[in-house]
Design a protein around this motif. Sequence first.
Motif, PDB file in Angstrom:
ATOM      1  N   UNK A 106      62.542  67.669  32.371  1.00 43.38           N
ATOM      2  CA  UNK A 106      61.923  66.212  32.850  1.00 43.38           C
ATOM      3  C   UNK A 106      63.262  65.500  33.020  1.00 43.38           C
ATOM      4  N   UNK A 107      64.309  65.532  32.149  1.00 46.96           N
ATOM      5  CA  UNK A 107      65.448  64.563  32.270  1.00 46.96           C
ATOM      6  C   UNK A 107      66.185  64.943  33.587  1.00 46.96           C
ATOM      7  N   UNK A 108      66.050  66.466  33.799  1.00 58.09           N
ATOM      8  CA  UNK A 108      66.953  66.775  35.117  1.00 58.09           C
ATOM      9  C   UNK A 108      65.972  66.113  36.523  1.00 58.09           C
ATOM     10  N   UNK A 109      64.828  66.001  36.410  1.00 60.29           N
ATOM     11  CA  UNK A 109      63.849  65.563  37.343  1.00 60.29           C
ATOM     12  C   UNK A 109      64.265  64.012  37.591  1.00 60.29           C
ATOM     13  N   UNK A 110      64.150  63.319  36.471  1.00 62.05           N
ATOM     14  CA  UNK A 110      64.638  61.939  36.516  1.00 62.05           C
ATOM     15  C   UNK A 110      65.897  61.683  37.096  1.00 62.05           C
ATOM     16  N   UNK A 111      66.948  62.359  36.779  1.00 67.45           N
ATOM     17  CA  UNK A 111      68.301  62.242  37.187  1.00 67.45           C
ATOM     18  C   UNK A 111      68.196  62.412  38.729  1.00 67.45           C
ATOM     19  N   UNK A 112      67.467  63.592  39.346  1.00 64.23           N
ATOM     20  CA  UNK A 112      67.392  63.700  40.845  1.00 64.23           C
ATOM     21  C   UNK A 112      66.739  62.851  41.467  1.00 64.23           C
ATOM     22  N   UNK A 113      65.598  62.209  40.739  1.00 64.74           N
ATOM     23  CA  UNK A 113      64.725  61.090  41.455  1.00 64.74           C
ATOM     24  C   UNK A 113      65.591  59.939  41.435  1.00 64.74           C
ATOM     25  N   UNK A 114      66.556  59.545  40.538  1.00 64.63           N
ATOM     26  CA  UNK A 114      67.427  58.394  40.734  1.00 64.63           C
ATOM     27  C   UNK A 114      68.394  58.748  41.609  1.00 64.63           C
ATOM     28  N   UNK A 115      68.951  60.000  42.034  1.00 71.30           N
ATOM     29  CA  UNK A 115      69.913  60.080  42.961  1.00 71.30           C
ATOM     30  C   UNK A 115      69.350  60.028  44.384  1.00 71.30           C
ATOM     31  N   UNK A 116      68.118  60.493  44.346  1.00 72.29           N
ATOM     32  CA  UNK A 116      67.656  60.324  45.898  1.00 72.29           C
ATOM     33  C   UNK A 116      67.070  58.619  46.123  1.00 72.29           C
ATOM     34  N   UNK A 117      66.885  58.278  45.047  1.00 76.67           N
ATOM     35  CA  UNK A 117      66.658  56.581  45.393  1.00 76.67           C
ATOM     36  C   UNK A 117      67.805  55.980  45.728  1.00 76.67           C
ATOM     37  N   UNK A 118      69.220  56.376  45.229  1.00 77.02           N
ATOM     38  CA  UNK A 118      70.218  55.711  45.505  1.00 77.02           C
ATOM     39  C   UNK A 118      70.728  56.395  46.815  1.00 77.02           C
ATOM     40  N   UNK A 119      70.293  57.383  47.214  1.00 73.96           N
ATOM     41  CA  UNK A 119      70.628  57.719  48.718  1.00 73.96           C
ATOM     42  C   UNK A 119      69.983  56.892  49.771  1.00 73.96           C
ATOM     43  N   UNK A 120      68.390  56.583  49.378  1.00 75.15           N
ATOM     44  CA  UNK A 120      67.704  55.914  50.291  1.00 75.15           C
ATOM     45  C   UNK A 120      68.031  54.568  50.316  1.00 75.15           C
ATOM     46  N   UNK A 121      68.644  54.023  49.196  1.00 69.22           N
ATOM     47  CA  UNK A 121      68.972  52.423  49.160  1.00 69.22           C
ATOM     48  C   UNK A 121      70.128  52.289  49.811  1.00 69.22           C
ATOM     49  N   UNK A 122      71.192  53.273  49.474  1.00 70.42           N
ATOM     50  CA  UNK A 122      72.555  53.019  50.486  1.00 70.42           C
ATOM     51  C   UNK A 122      72.268  53.422  51.897  1.00 70.42           C
ATOM     52  N   UNK A 123      71.369  54.072  52.260  1.00 70.12           N
ATOM     53  CA  UNK A 123      71.285  54.093  53.708  1.00 70.12           C
ATOM     54  C   UNK A 123      70.559  52.795  54.432  1.00 70.12           C
ATOM     55  N   UNK A 124      69.693  52.251  53.407  1.00 66.82           N
ATOM     56  CA  UNK A 124      69.022  50.873  53.978  1.00 66.82           C
ATOM     57  C   UNK A 124      70.050  49.665  54.063  1.00 66.82           C
ATOM     58  N   UNK A 125      70.962  49.914  52.974  1.00 69.53           N
ATOM     59  CA  UNK A 125      72.136  48.821  53.009  1.00 69.53           C
ATOM     60  C   UNK A 125      72.966  48.955  54.296  1.00 69.53           C
ATOM     61  N   UNK A 126      73.439  49.944  54.556  1.00 70.72           N
ATOM     62  CA  UNK A 126      74.339  50.529  55.696  1.00 70.72           C
ATOM     63  C   UNK A 126      73.342  50.156  57.118  1.00 70.72           C
ATOM     64  N   UNK A 127      72.158  50.387  56.981  1.00 76.73           N
ATOM     65  CA  UNK A 127      71.454  50.215  58.197  1.00 76.73           C
ATOM     66  C   UNK A 127      71.163  48.821  58.431  1.00 76.73           C
ATOM     67  N   UNK A 128      71.140  47.821  57.508  1.00 76.47           N
ATOM     68  CA  UNK A 128      70.968  46.418  57.635  1.00 76.47           C
ATOM     69  C   UNK A 128      71.639  45.884  58.883  1.00 76.47           C
ATOM     70  N   UNK A 129      71.097  44.696  59.386  1.00 72.63           N
ATOM     71  CA  UNK A 129      71.980  44.133  60.248  1.00 72.63           C
ATOM     72  C   UNK A 129      73.347  43.378  59.649  1.00 72.63           C
ATOM     73  N   UNK A 130      74.367  43.422  60.215  1.00 75.28           N
ATOM     74  CA  UNK A 130      75.596  42.870  59.586  1.00 75.28           C
ATOM     75  C   UNK A 130      75.922  41.395  60.206  1.00 75.28           C
ATOM     76  N   UNK A 131      76.141  40.447  59.176  1.00 71.83           N
ATOM     77  CA  UNK A 131      76.331  38.988  59.700  1.00 71.83           C
ATOM     78  C   UNK A 131      77.724  39.004  60.173  1.00 71.83           C
ATOM     79  N   UNK A 132      78.478  39.461  59.538  1.00 67.54           N
ATOM     80  CA  UNK A 132      79.829  39.618  60.195  1.00 67.54           C
ATOM     81  C   UNK A 132      80.748  40.825  59.934  1.00 67.54           C
ATOM     82  N   UNK A 133      81.990  40.961  60.253  1.00 67.51           N
ATOM     83  CA  UNK A 133      82.674  42.107  60.413  1.00 67.51           C
ATOM     84  C   UNK A 133      83.123  42.610  58.969  1.00 67.51           C
TER      85      UNK A 133
END
Length: 232
Positions: free
Chosen positions: A84-111
């Motif tokens: 169960x603990x391993x699954x929780x860690x894996x779920x959090x890691x996958x969530x971080x993967x998705x959020x990082x991709x979302x942040x990088x794909x967001x429109x950049x206001x400036x350089x």
Amino acid sequence: FEPAVRLMDRMRVGPRYIVVGAAGGVLLIGLLSQFVLSNNSSLSLTRQELVGAALIVPIRQLENATQEHLIATSLMSAGADSAEMKQQAADHARRIDGLVQTIVAAPAVDDALKASAETLPKEWTLLKSLLIASSTPELRVVHERFAARVAGHLRQASDSTALTLNPELSTYYLYDTLINRLPPLINLLAEFRLRASLIAQIQMVDTGDIGRLDKLLVDTQTQVVRIRESLR
């Protein structure tokens, strides 16, 4: 006003009304222009704030997911290696993967904001590469490094969208609390949770743990007082 009064007295009724109407029209145009300019400035600032608010949501979610991942991996390192603990860690890691991709794909206001976002995938990849060989204290260090990078991106997003430069005093303090005051409090609460979880896992409390918990409690109370003062 005497020269103006004498000039008006020498004028006929028709020209007199024309002059008064022209003066009133010029004044009205000036007031309308000032209103339009002020309104346009407010609308522009509001649009920036909406963009900033949309950018901040996934960043705050990433901060929370990072704290949850730290707690799960630290407990696994301390011996709680259940499925169960391993699954929780894996779920959090996958969530971080998705959020990082979302942040990088967001429109950049400036350089500057774009450059800041591009550092997040590199930092997250580095953190994942260090997980297996890291001890419990080292896990905290590598997570704190990534969390610091995320917090830096949050501040950059706030600066790029003028959230922390709001001219309205009440709104400024609200954003200041959201961007600068709440994250340290959330970090303290996460650290408190981590310490309590580790104590529960090993089922032992020493003098050092008591001292660290007391310090965390004092720091949390201090941060709450600061937030309360900012919102008065």
